[in-house]
Design a protein around this motif. Structure first.
Motif, PDB file in Angstrom:
ATOM      1  N   LYS A  13       9.228   9.482   1.982  1.00  0.00           N
ATOM      2  CA  LYS A  13       8.676  10.058   0.752  1.00  0.00           C
ATOM      3  C   LYS A  13       9.111  11.512   0.716  1.00  0.00           C
ATOM      4  N   GLN A  17       0.822  -1.207   0.000  1.00  0.00           N
ATOM      5  CA  GLN A  17       0.000   0.000   0.000  1.00  0.00           C
ATOM      6  C   GLN A  17       0.856   1.257   0.000  1.00  0.00           C
ATOM      7  N   TYR A  18       1.878   1.266   0.832  1.00  0.00           N
ATOM      8  CA  TYR A  18       2.742   2.446   0.892  1.00  0.00           C
ATOM      9  C   TYR A  18       3.564   2.601  -0.382  1.00  0.00           C
ATOM     10  N   ARG A  26       7.986   8.050   8.109  1.00  0.00           N
ATOM     11  CA  ARG A  26       6.985   7.328   8.882  1.00  0.00           C
ATOM     12  C   ARG A  26       7.629   6.091   9.494  1.00  0.00           C
ATOM     13  N   VAL A  44       2.791   1.662  -3.440  1.00  0.00           N
ATOM     14  CA  VAL A  44       1.908   2.155  -4.495  1.00  0.00           C
ATOM     15  C   VAL A  44       1.679   3.660  -4.357  1.00  0.00           C
ATOM     16  N   ASP A  45       1.685   4.141  -3.111  1.00  0.00           N
ATOM     17  CA  ASP A  45       1.463   5.559  -2.854  1.00  0.00           C
ATOM     18  C   ASP A  45       2.741   6.380  -2.978  1.00  0.00           C
ATOM     19  N   GLY A  46       3.824   5.743  -3.436  1.00  0.00           N
ATOM     20  CA  GLY A  46       5.042   6.481  -3.714  1.00  0.00           C
ATOM     21  C   GLY A  46       6.063   6.535  -2.606  1.00  0.00           C
ATOM     22  N   TRP A  47       5.861   5.755  -1.545  1.00  0.00           N
ATOM     23  CA  TRP A  47       6.806   5.735  -0.441  1.00  0.00           C
ATOM     24  C   TRP A  47       7.922   4.728  -0.717  1.00  0.00           C
ATOM     25  N   GLU A  50      -5.356   2.579  10.476  1.00  0.00           N
ATOM     26  CA  GLU A  50      -4.198   3.215  11.109  1.00  0.00           C
ATOM     27  C   GLU A  50      -4.608   3.918  12.398  1.00  0.00           C
TER      28      GLU A  50
END
Length: 232
Positions: free
Chosen positions: A159, A135-136, A164, A138-141, A210
């Motif tokens: 990122k 998930q992270y 995080r 895919v979100d660019g992290w 979260e």
């Protein structure tokens, strides 16, 4: 598991609640390396098993050299270990010592509370880690698995300038009820970049939620205390 002095169950009295019994007796014990690998412990008084605990972690006792505190979940009726041992005769191996390890073969009651056998737990953890890492990513992290470093979180994600520290808890069922070690709670208390992500139904239809550190500190219930018996 035995204490070094062979004392009887500390402060036991008839009619104690599970919480009172746990609070009075989860003090500081001198434990060997085996404690880190055990899952269940039982507490006995006057030859009868009075309480059973599922161990979540063994932590150094604050300000007590060579002593440890065992953190865990107090078991009740319906849990296999409770039903098998509590209110029955203490195993002969206890001798005069109030605390002992017991076999950790998993049973139906464990699965019902979503604390399965070590192999199943590991599978759930791996799936949850993969799910959250994906998930992270895919979100660019940029995601780094640091779970083996025992730093109080499992994933370091960056990122750009953002950082995080993510603690991942995976569950095979739908109920978001988890155990925390002292190290994890310390990270939640002092690390502004820390957060918890819980993955429920990890092996079937994983869903994540979260939680911030403030919420974890508010909801966490202490299950172990230091008992300085030298002052009694």
């Amino acid at each position: 598991m035995t204490d070094d002095l062979g004392r009887s169950f500390v402060g036991y009295r008839e009619g104690m609640t599970d919480y009172e019994m746990y609070e009075a007796n989860r003090g500081c014990w001198r434990l060997g390396p085996r404690a880190q690998d055990e899952r269940y412990a039982i507490f006995s008084f006057d030859g009868i098993v009075r309480q059973a605990v599922e161990i979540s972690s063994v932590e150094p006792a604050p300000k007590r050299t060579m002593r440890s505190v065992v953190y865990g979940r107090v078991l009740g009726r319906g849990d296999r270990i409770y039903d098998q041992y509590v209110n029955g005769p203490a195993p002969e191996s206890l001798g005069r010592n109030p605390i002992s390890y017991v076999p950790d073969e998993a049973g139906p009651a464990d699965a019902a509370f979503h604390f399965g056998d070590p192999e199943s737990n590991r599978e759930v953890e791996l799936v949850a880690m993969s799910f959250i890492s994906g998930q992270y990513a895919v979100d660019g992290w940029i995601v780094e698995d640091v779970s083996a470093l025992n730093c109080g979180w499992d994933i370091t994600a960056t990122k750009g300038p953002r950082l995080r520290h993510i603690k991942v808890k995976g569950l095979s069922g739908p109920t978001a009820k988890v155990l925390f070690t002292g190290n994890e709670l310390r990270a939640a208390g002092h690390d502004l970049n820390w957060s918890l992500v819980v993955v429920t139904n990890a092996l079937t239809s994983p869903r994540s939620r979260e939680y911030g550190p403030d919420e974890i500190r508010r909801l966490a219930v202490p299950l172990a205390y230091e008992v300085d018996l030298s002052r009694s």
